[in-house]
Design a protein around this motif. Sequence first.
Motif, mmCIF file in Angstrom:
data_model
loop_
_atom_site.group_PDB
_atom_site.id
_atom_site.type_symbol
_atom_site.label_atom_id
_atom_site.label_comp_id
_atom_site.label_asym_id
_atom_site.label_seq_id
_atom_site.Cartn_x
_atom_site.Cartn_y
_atom_site.Cartn_z
ATOM 1 N N VAL A 170 -8.262 -3.611 -10.051
ATOM 2 C CA VAL A 170 -7.395 -3.447 -8.844
ATOM 3 C C VAL A 170 -7.927 -4.272 -7.692
ATOM 4 C CG1 VAL A 170 -6.724 -2.109 -6.990
ATOM 5 C CG2 VAL A 170 -6.570 -1.296 -9.465
ATOM 6 N N VAL A 189 -12.407 -0.066 -5.972
ATOM 7 C CA VAL A 189 -11.755 -1.397 -5.823
ATOM 8 C C VAL A 189 -12.494 -2.353 -6.489
ATOM 9 C CG1 VAL A 189 -10.674 -3.125 -4.448
ATOM 10 C CG2 VAL A 189 -10.053 -0.850 -3.924
ATOM 11 N N VAL A 242 -7.597 -5.350 -3.552
ATOM 12 C CA VAL A 242 -6.824 -5.310 -2.447
ATOM 13 C C VAL A 242 -6.992 -6.465 -1.475
ATOM 14 C CG1 VAL A 242 -6.803 -3.657 -0.366
ATOM 15 C CG2 VAL A 242 -7.518 -2.593 -2.390
ATOM 16 N N LEU A 279 -12.988 0.509 0.834
ATOM 17 C CA LEU A 279 -12.371 0.043 -0.268
ATOM 18 C C LEU A 279 -13.136 -0.008 -1.654
ATOM 19 C CD1 LEU A 279 -10.139 -2.558 1.085
ATOM 20 C CD2 LEU A 279 -9.190 -0.380 0.248
ATOM 21 N N ILE A 335 -4.310 3.964 -2.924
ATOM 22 C CA ILE A 335 -5.213 3.060 -3.416
ATOM 23 C C ILE A 335 -5.978 3.727 -4.544
ATOM 24 C CG2 ILE A 335 -6.801 1.212 -3.031
ATOM 25 C CD1 ILE A 335 -5.255 0.554 -0.286
ATOM 26 N N GLU A 336 -6.728 4.778 -4.090
ATOM 27 C CA GLU A 336 -7.665 5.467 -4.960
ATOM 28 C C GLU A 336 -7.010 6.042 -5.934
ATOM 29 O OE1 GLU A 336 -11.441 8.855 -4.328
ATOM 30 O OE2 GLU A 336 -9.844 8.711 -3.136
ATOM 31 N N ILE A 387 -3.157 -4.960 -4.254
ATOM 32 C CA ILE A 387 -2.186 -3.999 -3.337
ATOM 33 C C ILE A 387 -2.657 -4.685 -2.017
ATOM 34 C CG2 ILE A 387 -2.186 -1.704 -2.462
ATOM 35 C CD1 ILE A 387 -1.634 -1.966 -5.570
ATOM 36 N N SER A 408 0.843 -1.280 0.072
ATOM 37 C CA SER A 408 -0.069 0.063 -0.023
ATOM 38 C C SER A 408 0.907 1.392 0.108
ATOM 39 C CB SER A 408 -0.780 -0.200 1.177
ATOM 40 O OG SER A 408 -0.233 0.157 2.395
ATOM 41 N N SER A 418 0.780 5.276 -8.018
ATOM 42 C CA SER A 418 0.137 4.857 -9.220
ATOM 43 C C SER A 418 1.280 4.646 -10.537
ATOM 44 C CB SER A 418 -0.902 5.743 -9.768
ATOM 45 O OG SER A 418 -0.232 7.218 -9.848
#
Length: 351
Positions: A181, A203, A183, A198, A170-171, A146, A125, A129
């Motif tokens: 993506v 996600v 997680v 998430l 993450i966003e 991730i 994490s 990007s």
Amino acid sequence: MSRSERKMDHIRFALESGQKRLTAFDNIQFIHQSLPNINLSDVSLHHKIGELYLSSPIFINAMTGGGGDKTYQINKQLAGVAKQTGLAMAVGSQMSALKDKTQGYTFKVVREENPTGIIIANLGSEATSDDAKLAVEMIEANAIQIHLNVIQELVMPEGDREFSGALKRIEAIVRESSVPVIVKEVGFGMCKETVEILSSVGVTAVDVGGFGGTNFAQIENRRRENSLSFFNEWGIPTAVSIIEATQSKGKASVIGSGGFTSASEIAKGLATGADAIGFAGYFLNFLVKKGADSLLEEIKILHKELVMIMTALGAKTIKDLQNAPIIISGETYHWLSQRGIETKKYSQRKI
């Protein structure tokens, strides 16, 4: 200690410590169907997770890479098995190869061995990007994981101690990524609130990585002078975490992982709501101790036994299996009741 040496420590300790077998699947029981009304040949294991079409609900979850020739050989063999069985495969964290270009070959071999298979990239994490784009390009990945490993990092002697900003990163990865993506937790489970957060940033899927399989707190404690033993029992059991995740208000698909070792557990994981089941430690043990051919045979057996279980339940598809009636008991029932999750509806479902 170098990053590659640490990678090999993780593999060695994981093989030595094994899996804790505290997944809570003993608290899940199928309701027998005397009239399933289907044939063995009616069952299909094909399924979909988000935008990914899978020929099997089983996949080879993130294990290793970045540890030199030994991890290269492990990934090469795993990729060969994935190709022969049609399984998707995730690699271990590629951050080591982003920081040290000489380690790239330990990951690239997966795509070289399996040119048309579903391959999933992996970063922590802390990744940006831009890091994610490079990781995907490195192995021509179909998706990227991730991973979240706060407890492991806290216990790890040389681990990170700063976790702020992870959701924003993450966003950003979701927004800029050309592939789905996912997680993933690394052995401590996800609660429904985390899954909702998430999902709110787009996600595609969450991998709950529940408690009960390879215990990274225990592994890292073996590398410490002063053990943080309270983290050895920390986490949400896999069965509980899958149910929590599927009962969240988010739209993300749910992947179950954390301690799976049998077709019965796979079936229970899917029946509790998972869309796919990831195997890591169990497959690694087979590969290292018995070889790739034995692992290949074990996967074939898991597929055959899963089809038999689905036939007994009258479930032609994975979606049918997700509606099979089950009884939830014991500590899992108690946990879910305390969390406000109604369990009776699981026993009254119909395929």
